[in-house]
Scaffold this motif. Structure first.
Motif, mmCIF file in Angstrom:
data_model
loop_
_atom_site.group_PDB
_atom_site.id
_atom_site.type_symbol
_atom_site.label_atom_id
_atom_site.label_comp_id
_atom_site.label_asym_id
_atom_site.label_seq_id
_atom_site.Cartn_x
_atom_site.Cartn_y
_atom_site.Cartn_z
ATOM 1 N N GLY A 35 0.814 -1.209 0.000
ATOM 2 C CA GLY A 35 0.000 0.000 0.000
ATOM 3 C C GLY A 35 0.849 1.261 0.000
ATOM 4 O O GLY A 35 0.565 2.223 -0.739
ATOM 5 N N ALA A 36 1.919 1.271 0.825
ATOM 6 C CA ALA A 36 2.807 2.433 0.841
ATOM 7 C C ALA A 36 3.488 2.608 -0.512
ATOM 8 O O ALA A 36 3.635 3.736 -1.012
ATOM 9 N N ALA A 37 3.902 1.507 -1.137
ATOM 10 C CA ALA A 37 4.534 1.585 -2.455
ATOM 11 C C ALA A 37 3.554 2.098 -3.509
ATOM 12 O O ALA A 37 3.930 2.862 -4.404
ATOM 13 N N ALA A 38 2.284 1.684 -3.385
ATOM 14 C CA ALA A 38 1.280 2.135 -4.351
ATOM 15 C C ALA A 38 1.019 3.635 -4.248
ATOM 16 O O ALA A 38 0.560 4.258 -5.216
ATOM 17 N N THR A 64 -6.848 6.547 -2.720
ATOM 18 C CA THR A 64 -7.828 5.637 -2.123
ATOM 19 C C THR A 64 -7.349 4.194 -2.176
ATOM 20 O O THR A 64 -7.421 3.464 -1.172
ATOM 21 N N ALA A 65 -6.839 3.771 -3.324
ATOM 22 C CA ALA A 65 -6.385 2.380 -3.459
ATOM 23 C C ALA A 65 -5.210 2.087 -2.529
ATOM 24 O O ALA A 65 -5.190 1.077 -1.810
ATOM 25 N N GLY A 66 -4.221 2.980 -2.535
ATOM 26 C CA GLY A 66 -3.042 2.751 -1.695
ATOM 27 C C GLY A 66 -3.361 2.818 -0.215
ATOM 28 O O GLY A 66 -2.887 1.988 0.576
ATOM 29 N N SER A 67 -4.174 3.796 0.202
ATOM 30 C CA SER A 67 -4.485 3.931 1.623
ATOM 31 C C SER A 67 -5.364 2.786 2.115
ATOM 32 O O SER A 67 -5.239 2.347 3.259
ATOM 33 N N CYS A 68 -6.247 2.270 1.252
ATOM 34 C CA CYS A 68 -7.068 1.120 1.640
ATOM 35 C C CYS A 68 -6.191 -0.113 1.859
ATOM 36 O O CYS A 68 -6.393 -0.861 2.830
ATOM 37 N N LEU A 69 -5.221 -0.326 0.978
ATOM 38 C CA LEU A 69 -4.325 -1.467 1.143
ATOM 39 C C LEU A 69 -3.463 -1.310 2.392
ATOM 40 O O LEU A 69 -3.227 -2.271 3.128
ATOM 41 N N LEU A 70 -3.036 -0.086 2.647
ATOM 42 C CA LEU A 70 -2.264 0.200 3.859
ATOM 43 C C LEU A 70 -3.107 -0.053 5.106
ATOM 44 O O LEU A 70 -2.650 -0.663 6.081
#
Length: 474
Positions: free
Chosen positions: A360-363, A377-383
């Motif tokens: 998520g941080a990499a995204a 939104t995508a990266g923070s959701c994965l994080l």
């Protein structure tokens, strides 16, 4: 036996039967009491931030003095955690939880009635000391109240999920109360919540074992100095800059306190933190993972929040709303997905969660000056998903490695290391965001977050051995 039960419980993994084997697990109201106190403490760490402008307007205080309404809570809490856990083991976790709740309620009332900024800071210090006793005692109450491994895992999952609820509701509740009433209502709401938790604790929480061991006053004092100066140095460095001599002086005192603490703990008969405990690989690994978890999860939130406001031009409310998907995924993972810990043990959840958070941080690395809501939104959701898997699983590692009569100490150590990790993340990321360009600084922060979670995953795979589901919560 009347009064508090006396005696040590078996270490995790021992073959001898637990002294409380077959005892019924604490009921839902007992868990509610513990979680209410825990929620109240965590909510106060975030709810006040949105009320700071109104406090400054009313008291006409300087920004440096206003910062101590936050630091006056954080530093005493971090300094008290290890000692609070050790006291809970000696006096009984329920008793310490009740005393800490009472002090927190009284200090909250004092905050709400503050006639000036100095009074408010002093009351916040009292709140922080109370929180330093309440957090480890709450975990120790669960450890003693749920002797069955599966039931304990479920309870710890709920306990961990409460942190995500506080993350979601803290700024929202703080903003709503400030807008509808005043900043004083942010503290006043703790009074009925705390009184309800105290009543439920007295009514439904069973008495905890006490263990008659001598106190280690030198170790207690050095532990307070160690964590107070260590966290204080990170906070001062992040706020005032590392060109100031103050953080370096505090770091020097921290190093001296650490050396003295190590020498004292080897010399006394009943040390606050027995050196042999640090020789348990799984226990020490749990503390390291806890620090890395807090460094990444809360450091990333701090860095992203600043970027949303400084680069994308959002206000405090807009930035808070932007984190709803992140916090929602954290909550979902904590309360739903993390239930698997009783079947799988904590290892796969910790490793998988750390890898998901790193991804998520990499995204989020492509984020720049212009708003990119899809990426955010995508990266923070994965994080948030990864953090939600890790949070409830951490206590099962640390509590499960030590005998039950060290439950308070184990939870105090875990929370102390988490505080240090979080303070380090905020101090370092604040420096990077100020000295580098906005996009460049954010990317450096996110890269460190990803590396931190990868280090956590590596620590899990190397040091947290697979265990059968039946022992996951022991």
């Amino acid at each position: 036996m009347s009064g508090e039960e006396v005696g040590a419980l078996r270490p995790a993994g021992a073959k001898a039967p637990d002294a409380r084997a077959g005892a019924p697990a604490a009921g839902g109201l007992a868990l509610l009491a513990v979680c209410l106190g825990f929620f109240m403490v965590l909510m106060d760490t975030s709810a006040l931030n949105v009320a700071l402008p109104e406090i400054r307007s009313e008291f006409a205080g300087t920004l440096s003095r206003l910062e101590w309404t936050v630091n006056g809570y954080t530093i005493p809490m971090a300094a008290s955690l290890l000692s609070g856990g050790a006291i809970a083991d000696r006096w009984g976790a329920r008793r310490v939880f009740q005393y800490a709740l009472l002090l927190f309620v009284l200090a909250s009332a004092a905050c709400a009635l503050s006639p000036g900024l100095g009074w408010l800071v002093a009351a916040r210090v009292a709140q922080g000391v109370a929180a330093g006793g309440l957090l480890p005692a709450s975990l120790a109450v669960i450890a003693h109240g749920y002797p069955d491994p599966a039931a304990r895992s479920r309870a710890l999952t709920v306990w961990g999920g409460v942190s995500s609820l506080a993350l979601v509701l803290g700024p929202v509740v703080g903003g709503a109360l400030t807008a509808a009433v005043s900043w004083r209502a942010v503290f006043l709401i703790n009074v009925p919540i705390g009184l309800l938790a105290m009543a439920l604790t007295q009514w439904r929480v069973a008495r905890s074992p006490v263990h008659h061991r001598a106190f280690d006053p030198a170790g207690q004092a050095l532990a307070v100095a160690l964590f107070a100066c260590g966290v204080g140095a990170l906070i001062e460095g992040g706020e005032k800059g590392w060109r100031s001599p103050v953080p370096w002086i505090l770091l020097a005192v921290t190093g001296a306190a650490l050396l003295a603490f190590a020498l004292v703990e080897r010399a006394v008969r009943h040390p606050l933190l027995p050196p042999a405990l640090l020789g348990r690989t799984r226990f020490t690994a749990g503390l390291v993972i806890g620090a890395l978890f807090q460094f990444g999860a809360y450091g990333a939130q701090f860095a992203l929040s600043l970027h949303l406001q400084n680069a994308w031009g959002l206000g405090a409310l807009g930035a808070g709303l932007a984190f709803v998907p992140f916090a929602s995924m954290w909550t979902f993972a904590s309360f739903v997905l993390a239930r698997a810990v009783r079947r799988t043990g904590p290892r796969p959840l910790l490793a998988g969660g750390a890898l998901a958070a790193a991804a998520g941080a990499a995204a989020l690395l492509p984020l720049g000056h212009s708003a990119s809501w899809g990426i955010f939104t995508a990266g923070s959701c994965l994080l948030g998903l990864g953090a939600g898997l890790m949070g409830p699983s951490l206590p099962t590692v640390v509590l499960g490695e030590l005998p039950s009569h060290h439950s308070g100490l184990a939870s105090g150590a875990l929370n102390a290391f988490r505080q240090v990790g979080g303070a380090l993340g905020i101090a370092l990321f604040g420096l990077l965001l100020e000295d580098a360009g906005r996009a460049t600084g954010l990317r450096a922060c996110l890269a460190l977050v990803a590396l931190g979670f990868l280090a956590a995953a590596g620590t899990v795979l190397r040091s947290v051995r697979p265990r059968q589901a039946a022992s996951a919560g022991t």
